[in-house]
Design a protein around this motif. Structure first.
Motif, PDB file in Angstrom:
ATOM      1  N   HIS A   4     -14.421 -25.598  16.295  1.00 37.27           N
ATOM      2  CA  HIS A   4     -15.811 -25.203  16.509  1.00 37.27           C
ATOM      3  C   HIS A   4     -16.508 -25.381  15.161  1.00 37.27           C
ATOM      4  CE1 HIS A   4     -14.856 -23.061  20.344  1.00 37.27           C
ATOM      5  NE2 HIS A   4     -13.715 -22.828  19.717  1.00 37.27           N
ATOM      6  N   VAL A   5     -17.572 -26.187  15.116  1.00 36.46           N
ATOM      7  CA  VAL A   5     -18.251 -26.444  13.855  1.00 36.46           C
ATOM      8  C   VAL A   5     -19.690 -25.977  13.952  1.00 36.46           C
ATOM      9  CG1 VAL A   5     -18.727 -28.135  12.062  1.00 36.46           C
ATOM     10  CG2 VAL A   5     -16.788 -28.490  13.609  1.00 36.46           C
ATOM     11  N   LEU A   6     -20.059 -25.023  13.089  1.00 32.44           N
ATOM     12  CA  LEU A   6     -21.422 -24.502  13.049  1.00 32.44           C
ATOM     13  C   LEU A   6     -22.176 -25.244  11.961  1.00 32.44           C
ATOM     14  CD1 LEU A   6     -19.744 -22.323  14.536  1.00 32.44           C
ATOM     15  CD2 LEU A   6     -21.292 -20.622  13.565  1.00 32.44           C
ATOM     16  N   THR A   7     -23.258 -25.900  12.344  1.00 28.66           N
ATOM     17  CA  THR A   7     -23.941 -26.813  11.434  1.00 28.66           C
ATOM     18  C   THR A   7     -25.423 -26.904  11.744  1.00 28.66           C
ATOM     19  OG1 THR A   7     -24.098 -29.160  10.828  1.00 28.66           O
ATOM     20  CG2 THR A   7     -23.189 -28.674  12.989  1.00 28.66           C
ATOM     21  N   LEU A   8     -26.201 -27.266  10.737  1.00 29.95           N
ATOM     22  CA  LEU A   8     -27.614 -27.564  10.944  1.00 29.95           C
ATOM     23  C   LEU A   8     -27.825 -29.020  11.322  1.00 29.95           C
ATOM     24  CD1 LEU A   8     -29.169 -25.660   7.888  1.00 29.95           C
ATOM     25  CD2 LEU A   8     -29.260 -24.965  10.286  1.00 29.95           C
ATOM     26  N   GLU A  11     -25.391 -34.099  14.221  1.00 26.98           N
ATOM     27  CA  GLU A  11     -25.287 -35.553  14.317  1.00 26.98           C
ATOM     28  C   GLU A  11     -24.400 -36.139  13.210  1.00 26.98           C
ATOM     29  OE1 GLU A  11     -29.055 -34.515  12.023  1.00 26.98           O
ATOM     30  OE2 GLU A  11     -28.042 -33.820  13.840  1.00 26.98           O
ATOM     31  N   MET A  12     -24.264 -35.423  12.096  1.00 26.99           N
ATOM     32  CA  MET A  12     -23.416 -35.902  11.005  1.00 26.99           C
ATOM     33  C   MET A  12     -21.941 -35.908  11.394  1.00 26.99           C
ATOM     34  SD  MET A  12     -24.967 -34.199   7.523  1.00 26.99           S
ATOM     35  CE  MET A  12     -23.681 -35.008   6.558  1.00 26.99           C
ATOM     36  N   LEU A  13     -21.571 -35.106  12.379  1.00 24.94           N
ATOM     37  CA  LEU A  13     -20.169 -34.946  12.741  1.00 24.94           C
ATOM     38  C   LEU A  13     -19.752 -35.745  13.966  1.00 24.94           C
ATOM     39  CD1 LEU A  13     -20.596 -31.251  12.042  1.00 24.94           C
ATOM     40  CD2 LEU A  13     -18.658 -32.434  11.043  1.00 24.94           C
ATOM     41  N   LEU A  14     -20.716 -36.242  14.716  1.00 23.60           N
ATOM     42  CA  LEU A  14     -20.388 -36.952  15.952  1.00 23.60           C
ATOM     43  C   LEU A  14     -19.501 -38.164  15.696  1.00 23.60           C
ATOM     44  CD1 LEU A  14     -23.675 -36.834  18.061  1.00 23.60           C
ATOM     45  CD2 LEU A  14     -21.453 -35.822  18.639  1.00 23.60           C
ATOM     46  N   GLY A  15     -19.834 -38.938  14.668  1.00 19.32           N
ATOM     47  CA  GLY A  15     -19.045 -40.124  14.365  1.00 19.32           C
ATOM     48  C   GLY A  15     -17.610 -39.801  14.022  1.00 19.32           C
ATOM     49  N   PHE A  16     -17.405 -38.678  13.372  1.00 18.41           N
ATOM     50  CA  PHE A  16     -16.056 -38.254  12.999  1.00 18.41           C
ATOM     51  C   PHE A  16     -15.197 -38.010  14.228  1.00 18.41           C
ATOM     52  CE2 PHE A  16     -13.270 -34.518  12.107  1.00 18.41           C
ATOM     53  CZ  PHE A  16     -12.362 -35.152  11.274  1.00 18.41           C
ATOM     54  N   PHE A  17     -15.773 -37.337  15.220  1.00 16.37           N
ATOM     55  CA  PHE A  17     -15.009 -36.995  16.418  1.00 16.37           C
ATOM     56  C   PHE A  17     -14.934 -38.140  17.430  1.00 16.37           C
ATOM     57  CE2 PHE A  17     -16.006 -32.653  14.968  1.00 16.37           C
ATOM     58  CZ  PHE A  17     -14.737 -32.100  15.039  1.00 16.37           C
ATOM     59  N   GLU A  18     -15.800 -39.126  17.284  1.00 17.25           N
ATOM     60  CA  GLU A  18     -15.860 -40.204  18.270  1.00 17.25           C
ATOM     61  C   GLU A  18     -15.298 -41.515  17.751  1.00 17.25           C
ATOM     62  OE1 GLU A  18     -19.927 -40.386  19.511  1.00 17.25           O
ATOM     63  OE2 GLU A  18     -19.817 -38.493  20.644  1.00 17.25           O
ATOM     64  N   LEU A  35     -19.644 -28.704  18.736  1.00 18.94           N
ATOM     65  CA  LEU A  35     -20.617 -28.706  17.655  1.00 18.94           C
ATOM     66  C   LEU A  35     -21.730 -27.726  17.996  1.00 18.94           C
ATOM     67  CD1 LEU A  35     -20.835 -32.551  16.938  1.00 18.94           C
ATOM     68  CD2 LEU A  35     -19.315 -30.845  15.911  1.00 18.94           C
ATOM     69  N   VAL A  36     -21.866 -26.699  17.188  1.00 18.86           N
ATOM     70  CA  VAL A  36     -22.843 -25.643  17.446  1.00 18.86           C
ATOM     71  C   VAL A  36     -24.005 -25.807  16.472  1.00 18.86           C
ATOM     72  CG1 VAL A  36     -23.232 -23.150  17.541  1.00 18.86           C
ATOM     73  CG2 VAL A  36     -20.996 -24.107  18.187  1.00 18.86           C
ATOM     74  N   ASN A  37     -25.180 -26.074  17.016  1.00 14.07           N
ATOM     75  CA  ASN A  37     -26.373 -26.236  16.182  1.00 14.07           C
ATOM     76  C   ASN A  37     -26.946 -24.862  15.850  1.00 14.07           C
ATOM     77  OD1 ASN A  37     -28.838 -26.859  14.993  1.00 14.07           O
ATOM     78  ND2 ASN A  37     -29.191 -28.617  16.328  1.00 14.07           N
ATOM     79  N   ILE A  38     -26.900 -24.490  14.579  1.00 10.55           N
ATOM     80  CA  ILE A  38     -27.362 -23.162  14.154  1.00 10.55           C
ATOM     81  C   ILE A  38     -28.842 -22.978  14.458  1.00 10.55           C
ATOM     82  CG2 ILE A  38     -27.581 -21.608  12.169  1.00 10.55           C
ATOM     83  CD1 ILE A  38     -25.202 -23.204  10.910  1.00 10.55           C
ATOM     84  N   SER A 158     -23.656 -31.103   1.172  1.00 12.04           N
ATOM     85  CA  SER A 158     -23.390 -30.983   2.600  1.00 12.04           C
ATOM     86  C   SER A 158     -22.064 -30.291   2.885  1.00 12.04           C
ATOM     87  CB  SER A 158     -23.383 -32.387   3.228  1.00 12.04           C
ATOM     88  OG  SER A 158     -22.865 -32.345   4.535  1.00 12.04           O
ATOM     89  N   GLY A 159     -22.139 -29.148   3.535  1.00 11.66           N
ATOM     90  CA  GLY A 159     -20.911 -28.494   3.986  1.00 11.66           C
ATOM     91  C   GLY A 159     -20.223 -29.278   5.083  1.00 11.66           C
ATOM     92  N   GLU A 160     -21.000 -30.137   5.776  1.00  8.99           N
ATOM     93  CA  GLU A 160     -20.428 -30.947   6.843  1.00  8.99           C
ATOM     94  C   GLU A 160     -19.372 -31.914   6.311  1.00  8.99           C
ATOM     95  OE1 GLU A 160     -24.136 -29.255   8.308  1.00  8.99           O
ATOM     96  OE2 GLU A 160     -23.649 -30.344   6.471  1.00  8.99           O
ATOM     97  N   ILE A 161     -19.626 -32.474   5.142  1.00  7.16           N
ATOM     98  CA  ILE A 161     -18.665 -33.413   4.547  1.00  7.16           C
ATOM     99  C   ILE A 161     -17.380 -32.688   4.173  1.00  7.16           C
ATOM    100  CG2 ILE A 161     -18.222 -34.916   2.572  1.00  7.16           C
ATOM    101  CD1 ILE A 161     -21.216 -35.604   2.602  1.00  7.16           C
ATOM    102  N   ALA A 162     -17.512 -31.521   3.562  1.00  8.25           N
ATOM    103  CA  ALA A 162     -16.328 -30.747   3.187  1.00  8.25           C
ATOM    104  C   ALA A 162     -15.538 -30.314   4.420  1.00  8.25           C
ATOM    105  CB  ALA A 162     -16.746 -29.521   2.374  1.00  8.25           C
ATOM    106  N   ALA A 163     -16.235 -29.915   5.465  1.00 11.42           N
ATOM    107  CA  ALA A 163     -15.554 -29.514   6.703  1.00 11.42           C
ATOM    108  C   ALA A 163     -14.788 -30.679   7.301  1.00 11.42           C
ATOM    109  CB  ALA A 163     -16.571 -28.968   7.713  1.00 11.42           C
TER     110      ALA A 163
END
Length: 272
Positions: A4-8, A11-18, A35-38, A158-163
């Motif tokens: 479960h990823v909480l993020t603003l 869209e930055m994470l979709l490519g990673f999972f797909e 992907l949970v949009n805060i 970006s916390g998204e990159i670290a996650a």
């Protein structure tokens, strides 16, 4: 395992999972994600999720309200008893059995290592909080977070990159994602870095593949690879040798290799 990823910025994470191996793991049902949009939990029409920090200072801080509501949507409500007094948190919360593990990726967290990746790969559910700006309100950490993890001694915007770094190191260790054989001799396994790898053609730009790898002698190849692992680790990360010793990971054969390589290096230095 489910992430479960909480993020603003989902869209930055979709490519990673797909993409690539992760996409295959998702298709096979080994990995799940949400992907949970805060911003969906912000209350004003502008979907505000940040404000200035108390005490002054540069930058903005993520608001606790939307983030708290987003976490409740994933984990369920966790309210303290109403005593009528202001709470001052002194101890980190204790996670109940079966609850997802909540991770906040932050430069001020504990260093992320392969050991941590292995530990996290045994969890059924992981929740990642992706910070932005100057980070998140400390009260969210006190209420929800089990681990504060840093991916290195540097700061990202970006916390998204670290996650993604943490998730990528973790999901590949989950049973069935990749072959167990691929994990046995890679970097940081057994306290050593990986040996060099070669593929076709046998000669490229005048450089040849080491003859031992073409010999078909599996025992010689094994010894060569061990020696190369040790030589690389001594050259690049000598601190890992000491840590591997303390952990009891080095065999007598490995210790003999270390002694031999060190002796040769000493002789070469003395000659120079």
């Amino acid at each position: 395992m489910k992430f479960h990823v909480l993020t603003l910025f989902p869209e930055m994470l979709l490519g990673f999972f797909e993409s690539s191996i992760m996409a295959k793991a998702v298709q096979r049902g080994i990995i799940e994600y949400e992907l949970v949009n805060i911003r969906d939990f912000a209350l004003d029409k502008h979907k505000t999720c940040d404000d200035t920090p108390y005490g002054g200072g540069a930058g903005m801080l993520m608001l606790p309200g939307p983030l708290d509501a987003a976490l409740q949507s994933v984990l369920g409500k966790r309210k303290p008893p109403d005593t009528g007094k202001t709470r001052v948190k002194k101890k980190p919360r204790k996670r109940k059995e079966g609850e997802p593990r909540v991770i906040y990726v932050t430069p001020s967290g504990k260093p992320f290592t392969q050991k941590t990746a292995i530990e996290l790969s045994r969890e059924q559910k992981l929740v990642f909080i992706c910070g932005r700006y100057e980070g998140i309100d400390r009260r969210i950490i006190d209420k929800w977070v089990d681990d504060e993890i840093s991916v290195g001694d540097f700061v990202l915007s970006s916390g998204e990159i670290a996650a993604q770094v943490v998730m990528d190191a973790v999901y590949r260790l989950v049973d069935g994602v990749i072959s167990a054989e691929s994990l046995t001799e890679e970097s940081h396994t057994g306290g050593l870095l990986e040996y060099p790898q070669y593929t076709k053609p046998e000669v490229f730009d005048g450089m040849k593949v080491p003859s031992v790898l073409l010999s078909g002698n599996h025992e010689r190849i094994r010894r060569w690879r061990l020696r190369e692992r040790i030589a690389k680790t001594l050259a690049v990360r000598p601190d890992m040798i000491g840590a591997a010793r303390l952990a009891g990971l080095l065999t007598e054969e490995a210790e003999n290799c270390i002694a031999d390589i060190t002796r040769i290096q000493g002789e070469c230095n003395g000659f120079d």
